[in-house]
Design a protein around this motif. Structure first.
Motif, mmCIF file in Angstrom:
data_model
loop_
_atom_site.group_PDB
_atom_site.id
_atom_site.type_symbol
_atom_site.label_atom_id
_atom_site.label_comp_id
_atom_site.label_asym_id
_atom_site.label_seq_id
_atom_site.Cartn_x
_atom_site.Cartn_y
_atom_site.Cartn_z
ATOM 1 N N UNK A 44 11.182 1.715 -1.633
ATOM 2 C CA UNK A 44 11.503 0.468 -0.922
ATOM 3 C C UNK A 44 10.669 0.302 0.343
ATOM 4 N N UNK A 45 10.537 1.396 1.124
ATOM 5 C CA UNK A 45 9.941 1.292 2.451
ATOM 6 C C UNK A 45 8.595 1.984 2.590
ATOM 7 N N UNK A 46 8.201 2.770 1.603
ATOM 8 C CA UNK A 46 6.947 3.512 1.682
ATOM 9 C C UNK A 46 7.109 4.801 2.468
ATOM 10 N N UNK A 47 6.024 5.581 2.479
ATOM 11 C CA UNK A 47 6.005 6.826 3.238
ATOM 12 C C UNK A 47 5.777 6.521 4.715
ATOM 13 N N UNK A 48 6.285 7.380 5.599
ATOM 14 C CA UNK A 48 5.889 7.249 7.004
ATOM 15 C C UNK A 48 4.380 7.503 7.112
ATOM 16 N N UNK A 49 3.714 6.738 7.939
ATOM 17 C CA UNK A 49 2.270 6.896 8.108
ATOM 18 C C UNK A 49 1.958 8.265 8.696
ATOM 19 N N UNK A 50 0.925 8.918 8.169
ATOM 20 C CA UNK A 50 0.544 10.246 8.653
ATOM 21 C C UNK A 50 0.183 10.211 10.134
ATOM 22 N N UNK A 51 -0.379 9.077 10.592
ATOM 23 C CA UNK A 51 -0.788 8.961 11.994
ATOM 24 C C UNK A 51 0.397 8.949 12.958
ATOM 25 N N UNK A 52 1.579 8.617 12.466
ATOM 26 C CA UNK A 52 2.742 8.553 13.353
ATOM 27 C C UNK A 52 3.252 9.929 13.716
ATOM 28 N N UNK A 56 8.504 15.153 7.721
ATOM 29 C CA UNK A 56 9.320 14.729 6.585
ATOM 30 C C UNK A 56 10.781 15.050 6.820
ATOM 31 N N UNK A 57 11.065 16.136 7.559
ATOM 32 C CA UNK A 57 12.449 16.482 7.855
ATOM 33 C C UNK A 57 13.115 15.397 8.702
ATOM 34 N N UNK A 58 12.364 14.857 9.663
ATOM 35 C CA UNK A 58 12.908 13.794 10.508
ATOM 36 C C UNK A 58 13.150 12.528 9.705
ATOM 37 N N UNK A 59 12.204 12.198 8.824
ATOM 38 C CA UNK A 59 12.363 11.022 7.969
ATOM 39 C C UNK A 59 13.567 11.203 7.052
ATOM 40 N N UNK A 60 13.713 12.391 6.497
ATOM 41 C CA UNK A 60 14.855 12.684 5.622
ATOM 42 C C UNK A 60 16.172 12.563 6.387
ATOM 43 N N UNK A 61 16.225 13.173 7.575
ATOM 44 C CA UNK A 61 17.457 13.141 8.361
ATOM 45 C C UNK A 61 17.830 11.713 8.758
#
Length: 75
Positions: A44-52, A56-61
């Protein structure tokens, strides 16, 4: 042969073993549901940009927090 599958003879589980198998199945189902939810969020939202620099743990949480806010909890 008539083309029918042979009958299987199954041993039944005792009450404790059956409860353990059901508990394990529920635990595995919950893990798969979380994974499916994360994958749906990525779709739905895509992956967080690598530059940010978002781990992945933060995105998951963050995703799990959103889920927790949406679903009623059962004690």
């Amino acid at each position: 042969m008539s083309g029918c599958a042979p009958s299987l003879v199954l041993d039944t589980l005792d009450e404790h073993a059956a409860a353990s198998a059901r508990a394990y199945a529920a635990d595995q189902r919950a893990k798969v549901d979380v994974l499916a939810s994360v994958l749906e969020d990525i779709a739905e939202n895509g992956y967080p940009a690598a530059e940010t620099g978002v781990l992945w743990e933060d995105a998951r949480d963050a995703h799990l927090e959103r889920l927790a806010g949406e679903q009623p909890r059962v004690a």
